[in-house]
Design a protein around this motif. Sequence first.
Motif, PDB file in Angstrom:
ATOM      1  N   TYR A 156       4.375  14.847   3.755  1.00 22.05           N
ATOM      2  CA  TYR A 156       4.068  16.213   4.168  1.00 22.05           C
ATOM      3  C   TYR A 156       2.778  16.337   4.984  1.00 22.05           C
ATOM      4  N   HIS A 157       2.072  15.226   5.212  1.00 15.27           N
ATOM      5  CA  HIS A 157       0.830  15.303   5.969  1.00 15.27           C
ATOM      6  C   HIS A 157       0.735  14.153   6.967  1.00 15.27           C
ATOM      7  N   ASP A 158       0.187  14.423   8.107  1.00 14.05           N
ATOM      8  CA  ASP A 158      -0.065  13.403   9.119  1.00 14.05           C
ATOM      9  C   ASP A 158      -1.452  12.819   8.846  1.00 14.05           C
ATOM     10  N   ILE A 201      -0.120   0.426  -2.752  1.00 15.11           N
ATOM     11  CA  ILE A 201      -0.584   1.623  -2.055  1.00 15.11           C
ATOM     12  C   ILE A 201      -0.888   1.312  -0.594  1.00 15.11           C
ATOM     13  N   CYS A 202      -1.460   0.155  -0.334  1.00 13.05           N
ATOM     14  CA  CYS A 202      -1.741  -0.238   1.052  1.00 13.05           C
ATOM     15  C   CYS A 202      -0.451  -0.439   1.843  1.00 13.05           C
ATOM     16  N   GLY A 219       1.279   3.554   9.467  1.00  9.56           N
ATOM     17  CA  GLY A 219       0.279   3.324  10.499  1.00  9.56           C
ATOM     18  C   GLY A 219      -1.129   3.754  10.131  1.00  9.56           C
ATOM     19  N   MET A 220      -1.400   3.935   8.855  1.00  8.52           N
ATOM     20  CA  MET A 220      -2.726   4.360   8.413  1.00  8.52           C
ATOM     21  C   MET A 220      -3.698   3.190   8.302  1.00  8.52           C
ATOM     22  N   HIS A 221      -4.967   3.475   8.541  1.00  9.44           N
ATOM     23  CA  HIS A 221      -6.049   2.545   8.243  1.00  9.44           C
ATOM     24  C   HIS A 221      -6.433   2.736   6.779  1.00  9.44           C
TER      25      HIS A 221
END
Length: 355
Positions: free
Chosen positions: A137-139, A165-166, A173-175
């Motif tokens: 639900y969030h970018d 989690i990583c 595509g998250m850091h």
Amino acid sequence: MTIEEIKTLLDLRSDTSTLPTQSMWEAMSKAVLGDGGRVDLTGRGEDPTVYELENLAASMLGKEDAMYIATGSLANHTALLAVTDRGDKVLVERSAHIYINEKFDFLSKFSGLVPIFYHLDSNYQISPKEIEYLIQYHDIRVLCLENTHNYSGGTCLTPACTAKICELAHNEGMHVHLDGARIFNSAVAQHVDVKELVAPVDSVMFCLSKGLCAPVGSLLVGSKDFIEKARAVGKMIGTPMRQAGIIAAAGIVALKENVDRLAEDHKKAKRLGELLSVIDNAIMDPKADQTDFVYMNVTPTGLTAQQVTDALRRKGLLVAKMTDESIRLAVHKDISMDDVERAAKIVIDFFASLK
């Protein structure tokens, strides 16, 4: 309270109270120095001892490069500034140090990052289902982790939890940035190589000036590309230091000599927790006695944490007020087992006097 008055008290406020070891003083006196503020095209300075410390830190954590920074908070800010733009969303635990204490990155007049909160479960781990829901639900640009977790009593994220989690974050595509101020405490407590704990994350900060006993400094560690970006940010916000090899020399000793010693702190904290467990007008979670902290919720006394902190100070003991309800007692190299026994007696007698 003056510095002289503080020196007369038993100080269990934080492991930042550690003093350098003799070998650190000797290394500092012989350190080879250079101008860390005169940087090359990569942003790296000319101090050879800082260079040695950064290489050692990167090697120990299994990462490509590292950057020596004066404080952990500044290292965390540098990391987030390197990988975010104003208004980006950051997934962060609601009581994380980077959010509660450091604040800078989430204030509109500074970085203006938007926090999206997740929670720790009853075992102080992160629920993959909650992370999956929030990602849906969030970018989100960055996921922040903390290990050990300060406000949860110095509890540890497991390698398995961190890896899962990583994986979820990287699939989007998250850091992933780890506030690992006491990551070596976590590794020692869980009997794992620190490389295993940090392998899944993209960047990690850890402190030299807490249980590792160095007087100053933290390391920001990650890939060469990330550290190059971090150095560019650092140059703008003032992280380079002149002739910092004097203090970096103590950091080298800390990493070579003081990591395994953290187990002694954990034993002292465990003993302190056992002694304080007889107190029935405070709330303590035995699952939180994992590293070098003991937390007490003082709500049953009818007093605030500040009132309890003030009262214990008058009896000769310094503890840290963490929330309006909770206090923290921290042990470290310079707190002996006799000090633990003495501190426990002061606390037990005080809480007994309230009945």
